[in-house]
Write a protein that holds these residues in place. Structure first.
Motif, mmCIF file in Angstrom:
data_model
loop_
_atom_site.group_PDB
_atom_site.id
_atom_site.type_symbol
_atom_site.label_atom_id
_atom_site.label_comp_id
_atom_site.label_asym_id
_atom_site.label_seq_id
_atom_site.Cartn_x
_atom_site.Cartn_y
_atom_site.Cartn_z
ATOM 1 N N UNK A 78 -16.717 22.476 7.745
ATOM 2 C CA UNK A 78 -16.171 21.118 7.839
ATOM 3 C C UNK A 78 -16.598 20.234 6.686
ATOM 4 N N UNK A 79 -17.891 20.335 6.321
ATOM 5 C CA UNK A 79 -18.401 19.515 5.220
ATOM 6 C C UNK A 79 -17.734 19.881 3.906
ATOM 7 N N UNK A 80 -17.661 21.184 3.608
ATOM 8 C CA UNK A 80 -17.065 21.619 2.347
ATOM 9 C C UNK A 80 -15.572 21.334 2.310
ATOM 10 N N UNK A 81 -14.906 21.415 3.455
ATOM 11 C CA UNK A 81 -13.483 21.053 3.508
ATOM 12 C C UNK A 81 -13.293 19.582 3.186
ATOM 13 N N UNK A 82 -14.182 18.742 3.732
ATOM 14 C CA UNK A 82 -14.104 17.311 3.433
ATOM 15 C C UNK A 82 -14.320 17.022 1.957
ATOM 16 N N UNK A 83 -15.288 17.703 1.343
ATOM 17 C CA UNK A 83 -15.527 17.538 -0.094
ATOM 18 C C UNK A 83 -14.293 17.969 -0.884
ATOM 19 N N UNK A 84 -13.676 19.090 -0.466
ATOM 20 C CA UNK A 84 -12.476 19.564 -1.151
ATOM 21 C C UNK A 84 -11.334 18.577 -1.066
ATOM 22 N N UNK A 85 -11.143 17.983 0.113
ATOM 23 C CA UNK A 85 -10.076 16.978 0.292
ATOM 24 C C UNK A 85 -10.346 15.754 -0.575
ATOM 25 N N UNK A 107 -6.569 -8.240 4.272
ATOM 26 C CA UNK A 107 -7.155 -9.380 4.981
ATOM 27 C C UNK A 107 -8.520 -9.764 4.414
ATOM 28 N N UNK A 108 -8.617 -9.714 3.089
ATOM 29 C CA UNK A 108 -9.853 -10.115 2.436
ATOM 30 C C UNK A 108 -10.924 -9.053 2.389
ATOM 31 N N UNK A 109 -10.682 -7.904 3.013
ATOM 32 C CA UNK A 109 -11.655 -6.815 2.997
ATOM 33 C C UNK A 109 -11.202 -5.736 2.028
ATOM 34 N N UNK A 110 -12.131 -5.266 1.199
ATOM 35 C CA UNK A 110 -11.823 -4.240 0.208
ATOM 36 C C UNK A 110 -12.214 -2.870 0.750
ATOM 37 N N UNK A 111 -11.254 -1.962 0.720
ATOM 38 C CA UNK A 111 -11.496 -0.589 1.160
ATOM 39 C C UNK A 111 -11.457 0.303 -0.077
ATOM 40 N N UNK A 112 -12.645 0.714 -0.541
ATOM 41 C CA UNK A 112 -12.730 1.543 -1.737
ATOM 42 C C UNK A 112 -13.159 2.971 -1.399
ATOM 43 N N UNK A 113 -12.873 3.391 -0.159
ATOM 44 C CA UNK A 113 -13.173 4.767 0.222
ATOM 45 C C UNK A 113 -12.065 5.696 -0.275
ATOM 46 N N UNK A 114 -12.116 6.953 0.138
ATOM 47 C CA UNK A 114 -11.156 7.939 -0.361
ATOM 48 C C UNK A 114 -9.722 7.560 -0.025
ATOM 49 N N UNK A 115 -9.479 7.140 1.212
ATOM 50 C CA UNK A 115 -8.120 6.779 1.623
ATOM 51 C C UNK A 115 -7.652 5.525 0.890
ATOM 52 N N UNK A 116 -8.552 4.557 0.737
ATOM 53 C CA UNK A 116 -8.179 3.334 0.026
ATOM 54 C C UNK A 116 -7.835 3.600 -1.426
ATOM 55 N N UNK A 117 -8.611 4.469 -2.089
ATOM 56 C CA UNK A 117 -8.317 4.810 -3.481
ATOM 57 C C UNK A 117 -7.002 5.573 -3.592
ATOM 58 N N UNK A 118 -6.755 6.466 -2.623
ATOM 59 C CA UNK A 118 -5.490 7.204 -2.636
ATOM 60 C C UNK A 118 -4.313 6.256 -2.459
ATOM 61 N N UNK A 119 -4.438 5.311 -1.547
ATOM 62 C CA UNK A 119 -3.354 4.352 -1.292
ATOM 63 C C UNK A 119 -3.052 3.522 -2.540
#
Length: 207
Positions: A78-85, A107-119
């Motif tokens: 699971x961990x390595x799959x997450x890293x790969x994604x 709404x004034x909040x910055x999302x700089x996680x993986x999904x936010x960067x992809x979006x």
């Protein structure tokens, strides 16, 4: 690593799971007092890398490899799959020839996680470079096609050599010629390094 490690399966490098753990730890510190990419950030990164290397060497001396038998296979997968994604999402911008996003603000909040960067990366999809997409698709086809035909076919190596050839023709060659015109001294150093590598000679560096 190549000298002291006897495992053909263990990988310790800039794109390994160890690097992901290091980044997670540093991001936790950045929320307190550490500014990303500052001198202090680089110092902490270097310290963690050296500490990790020392611990790996110590584990090798004490023959602690058996501890890996106590790790759950499902957790590791699971961990390595997450890293790969995460790595795959980070390469989408380069594969499409568009800028890689840094996150989204909702709404004034910055999302700089993986999904936010992809979006935020996909927001630039209108500027996609179709020549880059063609190269990316060609690389994927060569790698997967070679593996499907025969595991002995080095698809990844063929793709890398093809990409290197592409840098000497077409727009890639034009870009390199532009660099040679603008930065003749720096490009001269690179040419010297290339010739030294091909002839297995020592390279004198310049301050």
């Amino acid at each position: 690593f190549a000298i002291f490690c006897s495992s053909r399966l263990l990988v310790v490098g800039a794109d390994s799971a160890t690097a992901a753990l290091m980044a997670a730890g540093l991001l936790t510190l950045s929320s307190v007092s550490l500014t990303p990419y500052s001198d202090k950030w680089v110092a902490y990164t270097s310290m963690v890398a050296l500490t990790c290397g020392a611990l790996l060497l110590l584990a090798r001396i004490l023959k602690l490899g058996f501890l890996g038998d106590f790790l759950s296979a499902s957790v590791l997968i699971g961990f390595l799959t997450g890293v790969g994604i995460q790595v795959a999402f980070g390469q989408i911008g380069g594969m499409l020839g568009i800028p890689t996003g840094s996150g989204v603000t909702i709404d004034g909040r910055t999302f700089d996680n993986t999904i936010g960067k992809l979006w935020s990366t996909l927001e630039n999809v209108g500027d996609v470079s179709w020549s880059t997409v063609a190269v990316s698709a060609g690389v994927i086809i060569v790698i997967l096609g070679g593996k499907a035909i025969s595991p002995k076919i080095p698809g990844a190596l063929i793709a890398v050599l093809g990409a290197m050839y592409g840098q000497t023709t077409g727009k890639g060659a034009d870009a390199l010629r532009g660099l040679e015109r603008e930065y003749p001294v720096a490009m001269g150093y690179l040419a010297d390094a290339d010739r030294a590598a091909q002839g297995s000679n020592d390279l004198r560096t310049h301050g």
